[in-house]
Design a protein around this motif. Structure first.
Motif, PDB file in Angstrom:
ATOM      1  N   LYS A 122      10.388  -8.161  19.966  1.00 15.82           N
ATOM      2  CA  LYS A 122       9.718  -7.352  18.952  1.00 15.82           C
ATOM      3  C   LYS A 122       8.792  -6.330  19.602  1.00 15.82           C
ATOM      4  O   LYS A 122       8.763  -5.159  19.204  1.00 15.82           O
ATOM      5  N   ALA A 123       8.054  -6.769  20.616  1.00 18.08           N
ATOM      6  CA  ALA A 123       7.130  -5.860  21.295  1.00 18.08           C
ATOM      7  C   ALA A 123       7.878  -4.726  21.978  1.00 18.08           C
ATOM      8  O   ALA A 123       7.444  -3.563  21.930  1.00 18.08           O
ATOM      9  N   ARG A 124       9.020  -5.047  22.614  1.00 15.73           N
ATOM     10  CA  ARG A 124       9.806  -4.006  23.293  1.00 15.73           C
ATOM     11  C   ARG A 124      10.399  -3.017  22.288  1.00 15.73           C
ATOM     12  O   ARG A 124      10.421  -1.804  22.538  1.00 15.73           O
ATOM     13  N   LEU A 125      10.876  -3.521  21.166  1.00 15.14           N
ATOM     14  CA  LEU A 125      11.441  -2.647  20.139  1.00 15.14           C
ATOM     15  C   LEU A 125      10.352  -1.775  19.518  1.00 15.14           C
ATOM     16  O   LEU A 125      10.568  -0.584  19.275  1.00 15.14           O
ATOM     17  N   TYR A 126       9.188  -2.362  19.259  1.00 19.25           N
ATOM     18  CA  TYR A 126       8.054  -1.585  18.743  1.00 19.25           C
ATOM     19  C   TYR A 126       7.682  -0.468  19.710  1.00 19.25           C
ATOM     20  O   TYR A 126       7.463   0.682  19.322  1.00 19.25           O
ATOM     21  N   LYS A 127       7.613  -0.831  20.990  1.00 19.42           N
ATOM     22  CA  LYS A 127       7.218   0.140  22.011  1.00 19.42           C
ATOM     23  C   LYS A 127       8.213   1.296  22.101  1.00 19.42           C
ATOM     24  O   LYS A 127       7.836   2.446  22.362  1.00 19.42           O
ATOM     25  N   ALA A 128       9.494   0.991  21.864  1.00 21.61           N
ATOM     26  CA  ALA A 128      10.529   2.034  21.896  1.00 21.61           C
ATOM     27  C   ALA A 128      10.535   2.877  20.629  1.00 21.61           C
ATOM     28  O   ALA A 128      11.256   3.868  20.544  1.00 21.61           O
ATOM     29  N   GLY A 129       9.727   2.487  19.630  1.00 25.19           N
ATOM     30  CA  GLY A 129       9.618   3.279  18.415  1.00 25.19           C
ATOM     31  C   GLY A 129      10.403   2.767  17.234  1.00 25.19           C
ATOM     32  O   GLY A 129      10.494   3.442  16.212  1.00 25.19           O
ATOM     33  N   PHE A 130      10.987   1.565  17.340  1.00 22.88           N
ATOM     34  CA  PHE A 130      11.787   1.019  16.249  1.00 22.88           C
ATOM     35  C   PHE A 130      10.928   0.157  15.331  1.00 22.88           C
ATOM     36  O   PHE A 130      10.079  -0.601  15.787  1.00 22.88           O
ATOM     37  N   GLY A 131      11.186   0.263  14.019  1.00 23.46           N
ATOM     38  CA  GLY A 131      10.557  -0.643  13.078  1.00 23.46           C
ATOM     39  C   GLY A 131      11.257  -1.993  13.136  1.00 23.46           C
ATOM     40  O   GLY A 131      12.478  -2.060  13.280  1.00 23.46           O
ATOM     41  N   VAL A 132      10.502  -3.077  13.050  1.00 21.67           N
ATOM     42  CA  VAL A 132      11.061  -4.421  13.196  1.00 21.67           C
ATOM     43  C   VAL A 132      10.502  -5.325  12.103  1.00 21.67           C
ATOM     44  O   VAL A 132       9.308  -5.281  11.791  1.00 21.67           O
ATOM     45  N   THR A 133      11.373  -6.146  11.521  1.00 19.75           N
ATOM     46  CA  THR A 133      10.979  -7.173  10.563  1.00 19.75           C
ATOM     47  C   THR A 133      11.607  -8.484  11.005  1.00 19.75           C
ATOM     48  O   THR A 133      12.777  -8.519  11.382  1.00 19.75           O
ATOM     49  N   SER A 134      10.844  -9.577  10.960  1.00 16.35           N
ATOM     50  CA  SER A 134      11.387 -10.882  11.345  1.00 16.35           C
ATOM     51  C   SER A 134      11.114 -11.902  10.252  1.00 16.35           C
ATOM     52  O   SER A 134      10.096 -11.826   9.553  1.00 16.35           O
ATOM     53  N   ILE A 135      12.046 -12.830  10.098  1.00 14.54           N
ATOM     54  CA  ILE A 135      11.904 -13.897   9.112  1.00 14.54           C
ATOM     55  C   ILE A 135      12.326 -15.218   9.738  1.00 14.54           C
ATOM     56  O   ILE A 135      13.110 -15.248  10.692  1.00 14.54           O
ATOM     57  N   ASP A 136      11.794 -16.310   9.191  1.00 10.92           N
ATOM     58  CA  ASP A 136      12.198 -17.652   9.615  1.00 10.92           C
ATOM     59  C   ASP A 136      13.448 -18.059   8.856  1.00 10.92           C
ATOM     60  O   ASP A 136      13.584 -17.773   7.656  1.00 10.92           O
ATOM     61  N   ALA A 137      14.343 -18.735   9.540  1.00  8.56           N
ATOM     62  CA  ALA A 137      15.576 -19.193   8.912  1.00  8.56           C
ATOM     63  C   ALA A 137      16.012 -20.508   9.563  1.00  8.56           C
ATOM     64  O   ALA A 137      15.457 -20.933  10.579  1.00  8.56           O
ATOM     65  N   HIS A 138      17.017 -21.126   8.961  1.00 10.90           N
ATOM     66  CA  HIS A 138      17.550 -22.381   9.502  1.00 10.90           C
ATOM     67  C   HIS A 138      19.064 -22.248   9.643  1.00 10.90           C
ATOM     68  O   HIS A 138      19.756 -21.837   8.708  1.00 10.90           O
ATOM     69  N   GLY A 139      19.559 -22.595  10.828  1.00 11.55           N
ATOM     70  CA  GLY A 139      20.989 -22.582  11.088  1.00 11.55           C
ATOM     71  C   GLY A 139      21.498 -23.987  11.312  1.00 11.55           C
ATOM     72  O   GLY A 139      20.784 -24.978  11.102  1.00 11.55           O
ATOM     73  N   MET A 140      22.741 -24.087  11.753  1.00  7.94           N
ATOM     74  CA  MET A 140      23.352 -25.389  11.970  1.00  7.94           C
ATOM     75  C   MET A 140      22.612 -26.188  13.043  1.00  7.94           C
ATOM     76  O   MET A 140      22.548 -27.421  13.001  1.00  7.94           O
TER      77      MET A 140
END
Length: 200
Positions: free
Chosen positions: A121-139
Motif C-alpha cells: 500500500k505504501a509503495r502504491l501510494y508513493k507511486a501516486g495510486f489510490g488504494v483501498t483495502s478490505i478484510d476478507a476470508h478465503g478457503m
C-alpha cells in the motif's frame, strides 16, 4: 497528351500486373485499414466513446465496400482472396497494437494477500495510486484484498510494484467502463508526481 495517359492507364488496368500484383496489394491494404479501424471502434464502444465510434464506423464500412466490390468483380482471381484474408488477419494485429499504444481507459486491479499489505500500500501510494483495502476470508483463512484503479498506461508500473512487494501475490485485472472519481499519478510541469481527480 491526355489521351496517351488514358490509354496507358487502360492498358495497365487490363494487364496481368494489375490483376495479380497491384490489385491484391490494394485489397490487402484496404483490409488492413478497415479491420484496424474496426478493432479500435469496438474498443471505443466498450470504453463509452460515443462520438468517436460512429465516425470510425463510417470510414470502416466505406473502406470495406471498396475492398469487397473489387473481390466481387474478380471472383476468378485467387490472389485477391488471399489478399483479402491476409489483410483481415494483419488488420486485427495492427488494430490491437495501436490500441495497446494508445493505452486508453482505466483498469481495476484486485490483489489478494495473506501477508502484510502495508508495504505494498505504501509503495502504491508513493507511486501516486489510490488504494483501498478490505478484510476478507478465503478457503485458507483471513486475507486482505487491496483495490486500486489505474490508467491503462500505468499498468506495467503498478504490476511491477505488486510483484516486487510480493512475488507470489494473486491479483486480477479488468477493464473499468467508467470512473467518476479517483486518484491517479500525473507528472506535472515540475516533473514531480501530483494527484488529480478526473472531472476536475
Amino acid at each position: 497528351m491526355h489521351g496517351g495517359y488514358i490509354v496507358f492507364f487502360q492498358q495497365l488496368l487490363d494487364s496481368w500486373v494489375f490483376s495479380w500484383i497491384i490489385l491484391p496489394i490494394l485489397i490487402f491494404m484496404c483490409r488492413i485499414f478497415d479491420v484496424s479501424i474496426g478493432t479500435i471502434r469496438i474498443i471505443f464502444v466498450s470504453r463509452g466513446k460515443k462520438k468517436l465510434a460512429p465516425l470510425l464506423g463510417f470510414f470502416e464500412v466505406s473502406i470495406w465496400l471498396i475492398a469487397i466490390s473489387q473481390i466481387m468483380q474478380h471472383l476468378d482471381n485467387i490472389a485477391c482472396f488471399f489478399a483479402y484474408a491476409g489483410g483481415y488477419a494483419m488488420g486485427n494485429f495492427i488494430g490491437i497494437f495501436i490500441e495497446d499504444k494508445l493505452a486508453m481507459g482505466t483498469l481495476i486491479i484486485r490483489i489478494f494477500l495473506i501477508s502484510d499489505e502495508n508495504e505494498m500500500k505504501a509503495r502504491l501510494y508513493k507511486a501516486g495510486f489510490g488504494v483501498t483495502s478490505i478484510d476478507a476470508h478465503g478457503m485458507n483463512g483471513a486475507v486482505k484484498i487491496v483495490y486500486t484503479v489505474i490508467k491503462r498506461k500505468d499498468l506495467s508500473k503498478a504490476v511491477s510494484i505488486i510483484e516486487e512487494c510480493d512475488p507470489k501475490a494473486f491479483y486480477s485485472i479488468e477493464d473499468a467502463k467508467s470512473v467518476n472519481q479517483g486518484i491517479f499519478p500525473k507528472t506535472g510541469k515540475s516533473g514531480f508526481m501530483e494527484y488529480i481527480k478526473p472531472g476536475k
